[in-house]
Design an enzyme around this catalytic site. Structure first.
Site, PDB file in Angstrom:
ATOM      1  N   LYS A 197       0.974  -1.114   0.036  1.00  0.00           N
ATOM      2  CA  LYS A 197       0.185   0.016  -0.166  1.00  0.00           C
ATOM      3  C   LYS A 197       0.661   1.311  -0.035  1.00  0.00           C
ATOM      4  O   LYS A 197       0.413   2.157  -0.746  1.00  0.00           O
ATOM      5  CB  LYS A 197      -0.870  -0.017   1.143  1.00  0.00           C
ATOM      6  CG  LYS A 197      -2.138  -1.037   0.912  1.00  0.00           C
ATOM      7  CD  LYS A 197      -2.884  -1.340   2.304  1.00  0.00           C
ATOM      8  CE  LYS A 197      -3.977  -2.290   2.093  1.00  0.00           C
ATOM      9  NZ  LYS A 197      -4.559  -2.879   3.293  1.00  0.00           N
ATOM     10  N   GLN A 226      -4.714  -1.499   9.409  1.00  0.00           N
ATOM     11  CA  GLN A 226      -4.578  -3.137   8.701  1.00  0.00           C
ATOM     12  C   GLN A 226      -5.294  -3.885   9.787  1.00  0.00           C
ATOM     13  O   GLN A 226      -4.797  -4.241  10.815  1.00  0.00           O
ATOM     14  CB  GLN A 226      -2.891  -3.376   8.547  1.00  0.00           C
ATOM     15  CG  GLN A 226      -2.967  -4.583   7.489  1.00  0.00           C
ATOM     16  CD  GLN A 226      -3.381  -4.548   6.351  1.00  0.00           C
ATOM     17  OE1 GLN A 226      -3.213  -3.455   5.600  1.00  0.00           O
ATOM     18  NE2 GLN A 226      -4.150  -5.580   5.869  1.00  0.00           N
ATOM     19  N   ASP A 242     -11.215   2.582   3.989  1.00  0.00           N
ATOM     20  CA  ASP A 242     -11.753   1.507   3.669  1.00  0.00           C
ATOM     21  C   ASP A 242     -13.118   1.076   3.599  1.00  0.00           C
ATOM     22  O   ASP A 242     -13.874   0.076   3.352  1.00  0.00           O
ATOM     23  CB  ASP A 242     -11.080   0.522   4.976  1.00  0.00           C
ATOM     24  CG  ASP A 242      -9.925  -0.322   4.680  1.00  0.00           C
ATOM     25  OD1 ASP A 242      -9.340  -0.607   3.462  1.00  0.00           O
ATOM     26  OD2 ASP A 242      -9.285  -0.498   5.549  1.00  0.00           O
TER      27      ASP A 242
END
Ligand code: NDP
Length: 286
Positions: free
Chosen positions: A53, A97, A120
């Site tokens: 990422k 994460q 997200d």
């Protein structure tokens, strides 16, 4: 006839090229999109995801900053960091994460992220907006799948779409997006009776169950668009999807390979959400 492969790397590459130009234009106008990436613990797979990422951010010109916390971090310490990132003007998107260590409740962490920085799209406010069809961010994997389906040029409206899997991250939002695209949607899960009968109805079949090579050719409608979200290791340790490529490829019309299908799209959609978050922040400024 063999299925046409949907090349996730190529679609992702095209989108990233467009985004690189978009970021350059934003920078020229004085906004540098910024992503804060939080990793708790040392899970090797999570470390790889975080590295990928951050690399994608660098490639596109997005500012990224990582925060690595030890595996025994308390929930309060993580929430404190999120509160700090919520207030930072140079960080437009926050990504924590997952999975988190057992002592930290994921729901509490997701709820603490400012919805306008929730790249997200897991926050309840963003989930609600997605259900209403009035959203700023789409969750990255379903958004990537939608781009892959669009890349085939096949129109979704009126088609039978079968989604196998109902997780909050993939299955449920995926089904909602397909509904917004005017597909007739069926969601299957571990309690579904006669799964092959269901999956054979799908003009578009999207599989996200986490079971290697589970969907076989006899479960697929001839000519269907088959999207394989799964990422598993087979008996030889090789990466494989939830779809049995060998038996499905002769039956499907279009198919995503694993690797090289959905995988590359997920991070690309995270980049898109970060750019969107930076734009929204600029608009929100007086
Ligand atoms: P989850 O484990 O959270 O959910 C799996 C879903 O599949 C559940 O809804 C479960 O049903 C259903 N399921 C399990 N077994 C069966 C079965 N035999 N028949 C029908 N349905 C079944 O997984 P995720 O959604 O998080 O991930 C799914 C897969 O996608 C994994 O392989 C994961 O690694 C991959 N993935 C890939 C990404 C990418 O970027 N390529 C991103 C995210 C995930 P029930 O609800 O009844 O338990």
């Amino acid at each position: 006839m063999a299925a046409i492969m949907i090349d996730g790397k190529a679609v992702s590459g095209r989108l990233r090229q467009e985004m690189t130009a978009e970021v350059a234009a934003m920078k020229a106008a004085g906004i540098t999109p910024g992503l804060g990436v939080v990793l708790v613990g040392e899970d090797p797979a999570s470390q790889v995801y975080v590295r990928n990422k951050m690399r994608a951010c660098e490639e596109l010109g997005i500012h990224s900053q990582d925060y690595r916390l030890p595996g025994d971090t308390t929930a309060e310490a993580l929430l404190e960091l999120i509160r700090e990132l919520n207030c930072r003007e140079d960080i437009h998107g926050i990504l924590v994460q997952l999975p988190l260590p057992a002592q930290i409740r994921e729901e509490a962490v997701i709820a603490a992220i400012a919805p306008e920085k929730d790249v997200d799209a897991f926050h309840a406010k963003n989930v609600g907006k997605i259900v209403q069809g009035n959203y700023d961010f789409l969750p990255c994997t379903p958004a990537g799948v939608l781009e892959l389906i669009r890349s085939t040029g096949i129109s979704v409206a009126g088609k039978e779409c079968v989604v196998v899997g109902r997780s909050n991250i993939v299955g449920k939002p995926m089904a909602m997006l397909m509904l917004h695209e005017n597909a007739t949607v069926t969601i299957c899960h571990s309690r579904t009776q006669s799964l092959p009968e269901m999956t054979r109805r799908g003009d578009i079949l999207i599989v996200a169950i986490g079971k290697g090579k589970y969907i076989t050719g006899d479960m697929v409608k001839p000519g269907a668009v088959v999207i394989d979200v799964g990422m598993n290791r087979d008996e030889n340790g090789k990466l494989c999807g939830d779809v049995d490529f060998a038996s499905v490829e002769p039956v499907a019309g279009y198919l995503t390979p694993v690797p090289g299908g959905v995988g590359p799209m997920t991070i690309t959609m995270l980049m898109r959400n970060t750019i969107t978050a930076a734009r929204l922040a600029r608009k929100a400024c007086p």
